[in-house]
Enzyme design. Structure first.
Site, short mmCIF file in Angstrom:
data_model
loop_
_atom_site.label_atom_id
_atom_site.label_comp_id
_atom_site.label_asym_id
_atom_site.label_seq_id
_atom_site.Cartn_x
_atom_site.Cartn_y
_atom_site.Cartn_z
N ARG A 1 6.19 -4.07 5.43
CA ARG A 1 6.01 -3.92 3.98
C ARG A 1 4.81 -3.02 3.76
O ARG A 1 3.73 -3.28 4.31
CB ARG A 1 5.78 -5.28 3.34
CG ARG A 1 5.71 -5.21 1.82
CD ARG A 1 5.66 -6.57 1.18
NE ARG A 1 4.41 -7.25 1.49
CZ ARG A 1 4.18 -8.52 1.20
NH1 ARG A 1 5.12 -9.27 0.65
NH2 ARG A 1 3.03 -9.06 1.47
N TYR B 1 -2.74 -4.50 -5.77
CA TYR B 1 -2.24 -5.64 -5.00
C TYR B 1 -1.93 -5.22 -3.56
O TYR B 1 -1.30 -4.19 -3.33
CB TYR B 1 -0.96 -6.25 -5.63
CG TYR B 1 -0.26 -7.05 -4.57
CD1 TYR B 1 -0.78 -8.28 -4.20
CD2 TYR B 1 0.78 -6.52 -3.83
CE1 TYR B 1 -0.25 -8.98 -3.13
CE2 TYR B 1 1.32 -7.20 -2.76
CZ TYR B 1 0.80 -8.43 -2.42
OH TYR B 1 1.31 -9.10 -1.35
N ASP C 1 6.17 -4.39 -2.31
CA ASP C 1 5.94 -5.50 -3.25
C ASP C 1 5.30 -4.97 -4.53
O ASP C 1 4.20 -4.41 -4.49
CB ASP C 1 5.01 -6.52 -2.57
CG ASP C 1 4.86 -7.82 -3.35
OD1 ASP C 1 5.34 -7.89 -4.49
OD2 ASP C 1 4.27 -8.77 -2.79
N HIS D 1 4.66 -7.04 -7.03
CA HIS D 1 3.83 -8.20 -7.41
C HIS D 1 3.92 -8.56 -8.89
O HIS D 1 2.90 -8.85 -9.54
CB HIS D 1 2.36 -7.94 -7.00
CG HIS D 1 1.69 -9.19 -6.49
ND1 HIS D 1 0.69 -9.82 -7.18
CD2 HIS D 1 1.89 -9.92 -5.38
CE1 HIS D 1 0.29 -10.88 -6.51
NE2 HIS D 1 1.01 -10.97 -5.42
N GLU E 1 10.23 -5.91 -3.83
CA GLU E 1 9.88 -7.32 -4.09
C GLU E 1 9.22 -7.49 -5.46
O GLU E 1 8.37 -6.69 -5.84
CB GLU E 1 8.92 -7.74 -2.97
CG GLU E 1 8.35 -9.12 -3.06
CD GLU E 1 7.55 -9.43 -1.77
OE1 GLU E 1 7.88 -8.89 -0.69
OE2 GLU E 1 6.59 -10.21 -1.86
N GLU F 1 8.62 -15.97 -4.75
CA GLU F 1 7.48 -16.66 -4.13
C GLU F 1 6.78 -17.62 -5.08
O GLU F 1 6.09 -18.53 -4.63
CB GLU F 1 6.50 -15.66 -3.52
CG GLU F 1 5.83 -14.75 -4.52
CD GLU F 1 5.00 -13.65 -3.85
OE1 GLU F 1 5.49 -13.03 -2.90
OE2 GLU F 1 3.86 -13.42 -4.30
N ARG G 1 13.04 -15.71 -2.17
CA ARG G 1 11.84 -15.74 -1.32
C ARG G 1 10.94 -16.95 -1.52
O ARG G 1 9.73 -16.85 -1.37
CB ARG G 1 11.04 -14.46 -1.57
CG ARG G 1 11.74 -13.20 -1.09
CD ARG G 1 10.78 -12.04 -1.06
NE ARG G 1 9.66 -12.30 -0.19
CZ ARG G 1 8.45 -12.66 -0.59
NH1 ARG G 1 8.19 -12.86 -1.86
NH2 ARG G 1 7.50 -12.86 0.29
N GLU H 1 8.67 -13.53 6.18
CA GLU H 1 7.38 -12.84 6.05
C GLU H 1 6.38 -13.47 7.02
O GLU H 1 6.30 -14.69 7.15
CB GLU H 1 6.84 -12.99 4.62
CG GLU H 1 5.44 -12.39 4.48
CD GLU H 1 4.87 -12.49 3.06
OE1 GLU H 1 5.50 -13.13 2.20
OE2 GLU H 1 3.79 -11.93 2.84
N TRP I 1 -1.53 -10.45 -12.51
CA TRP I 1 -2.14 -10.00 -11.26
C TRP I 1 -1.07 -10.05 -10.19
O TRP I 1 -0.62 -9.44 -9.51
CB TRP I 1 -3.29 -10.92 -10.81
CG TRP I 1 -3.80 -10.43 -9.48
CD1 TRP I 1 -4.63 -9.37 -9.26
CD2 TRP I 1 -3.47 -10.94 -8.17
NE1 TRP I 1 -4.85 -9.19 -7.92
CE2 TRP I 1 -4.14 -10.13 -7.22
CE3 TRP I 1 -2.66 -11.99 -7.72
CZ2 TRP I 1 -4.05 -10.34 -5.83
CZ3 TRP I 1 -2.56 -12.21 -6.36
CH2 TRP I 1 -3.25 -11.39 -5.41
C1 GCO Z 1 3.30 -11.96 -0.55
C2 GCO Z 1 2.52 -12.37 -1.77
C3 GCO Z 1 1.14 -12.80 -1.53
C4 GCO Z 1 0.55 -13.42 -2.79
C5 GCO Z 1 -0.28 -14.58 -2.41
C6 GCO Z 1 -0.95 -15.24 -3.58
O1 GCO Z 1 4.36 -11.42 -0.75
O2 GCO Z 1 2.85 -12.24 0.55
O3 GCO Z 1 2.74 -11.51 -2.83
O4 GCO Z 1 0.33 -11.81 -0.97
O5 GCO Z 1 -0.19 -12.50 -3.52
O6 GCO Z 1 0.51 -15.49 -1.73
O7 GCO Z 1 -1.62 -16.39 -3.18
MG MG Z 2 4.90 -10.91 -2.72
#
Ligand code: GCO
Ligand code: MG
Length: 404
Positions: A149, A161, A212, A214, A238, A264, A285, A341, A404
């Site tokens: 990634r 991010y 990602d 985010h 993602e 997530e 995910r 992951e 965020w």
């Molecule tokens: C990922 C996630 C993480 C989150 C984190 C927040 O895909 O691994 O986006 O990096 O930001 O789990 O606590």
């Molecule tokens: Mg993520």
């Protein structure tokens, strides 16, 4: 007399970063471990467990895993949400761990046995500029990884991010309050397609590339980005839109063939039922801890299987090696599990949680230890007490608070 849960204690410690662990002990001396970490809200879930869950677990049958799940879920009236589902997730993992130890079987065997020899992982690579990003990508490929990634800096933004100022990526800052970051989605969209194209050019066609977003784009921005990166042939894009807006993915889906992954931050099957049933995503995910443990993650992944959606559990360093173990055992026994992951952990985390699972050449394997195969080193945990740490918050350039 039948076995009973004798104690359930909660350990909050910070071996490099904060983790919440529940340890359940039975009347016949078996010990099970579960992870209940919610990044940045650790003490809330610790209190939920200590004050409201541990007391009502005492005396229950440790083998009644499904009944205990239902008891903690339905029995509370106030359902769902990350804190309660992580608490239930921790208990659920600990009970599967105990059942494995009681029957001298690794948990994956109790879940139906192996459907594959190993779990393929994807690693996280970042760089403020292209050369440093390619350098990290190359290091993962040299380790034998086949999926990476990639996250890059954005000109004009000091924080993005997934991109760190230090060698490893850890978003939670140890401080009494969250740090504030600046975000501009249009600058990001203007940058990312060319970066991903350059990475594709560098690695060739055989490597799976992921990215990602985010949860930071509105549906139109997400659709534009997903279309712009189509020539790159991503393995997945993602979290393009905020996950709670399930309808947003309908719009994105209608405009692109780029595979979409999300989940997530989901806690239950009801958070993603519409996405799965309408085939609006390609990969679901959820993290085993945040989705109520092995028992409920399995429910989600089974629904996904019915609708041709693949499972790809979240595995950042803010879920402990116990969740990772649970995820590996579940993934190795789940037909539609596609990829896991693996963000990796600092050395201290491996010391604090000695584990039977192994990672090498981009593969995770569960090992053959009974249960989940993870232990605690209490000396290491005692030496590293909880320290307040928060994920950042983000504001747009004009100061408006954003995702965020
Ligand atoms: C990922 C996630 C993480 C989150 C984190 C927040 O895909 O691994 O986006 O990096 O930001 O789990 O606590
Ligand atoms: Mg993520």
């Amino acid at each position: 007399m039948a076995d009973r849960i004798e104690s359930a204690d909660v350990i909050v410690a910070s071996p490099g970063r904060n983790y919440v662990t529940i340890r359940i002990t039975t009347s016949d001396g078996l010990v099970g471990l579960g992870d209940a970490t919610v990044n940045g809200r650790e003490l809330a879930v610790a209190s939920y467990l200590r004050d409201h869950v541990a007391p009502i677990l005492i005396g229950r049958d440790p083998n009644a895993i499904e009944d205990t799940w239902q008891y903690l879920y339905r029995g509370v009236y106030w359902r769902r949400g990350p804190i309660s589902m992580a608490a239930i997730g921790g208990v659920d993992m600990a009970l599967w761990d105990i059942l494995g130890k009681r029957t001298h079987q690794p948990v994956y065997q109790l879940l139906g046995g192996r459907v594959r020899q190993w779990l393929t992982t994807y690693r996280h690579a970042f760089g403020w500029d292209l050369p440093s990003l390619l350098d990290q990508v190359d290091r993962h490929l040299a380790d034998g990884c086949t999926h990476v990634r990639v996250q890059s800096g954005v000109p004009g933004l000091d924080t993005v991010y997934g991109v760190s100022r230090t060698a490893s990526y850890e978003p939670a800052g140890r401080a009494a309050r969250p740090s504030e970051e600046r975000w501009d989605a249009e600058r990001y969209i203007a940058t990312v397609p060319a970066v991903l194209a350059a990475v594709r050019e560098h690695v060739g066609d055989e490597i799976g590339l992921l990215h990602d977003a985010h949860h930071r784009l509105n549906p139109n921005q997400a659709a534009r980005l997903a279309r712009a990166v189509e020539p790159v042939g991503l393995y997945w894009l993602e979290d393009v839109t905020p996950a709670e807006d399930q309808a947003a993915l309908e719009f994105v889906r209608a405009h692109t063939t780029t595979p979409l992954a999300i989940g997530e931050v989901f806690n239950t099957v009801w958070d993603c039922q519409r996405l799965i049933e309408n085939r609006l995503i390609d990969y679901i995910r959820c993290a085993v801890v945040h989705a109520g443990g092995i028992s409920h993650a399995r429910t989600i992944f089974t629904l996904a299987q019915v609708h041709g959606v693949q499972a790809a559990p979240h595995g950042p360093s803010d879920v402990s090696p116990i969740t990772l173990a649970a995820s590996i055992h579940l993934g190795i026994a789940t037909h539609n599990a596609a990829i896991q992951e693996y963000m990796g952990y600092p050395d201290l985390v491996h010391e604090a949680f000695p584990h039977a699972w192994t990672f090498s050449s981009g593969h995770l394997e569960p090992g053959e230890a009974p249960g989940l195969g993870v232990d605690l080193d209490e000396d290491v945990l005692r030496a590293h007490p909880y320290t307040a740490a928060y994920l950042p918050v983000a504001r747009r350039l004009d100061g408006t608070l954003t995702d965020w």
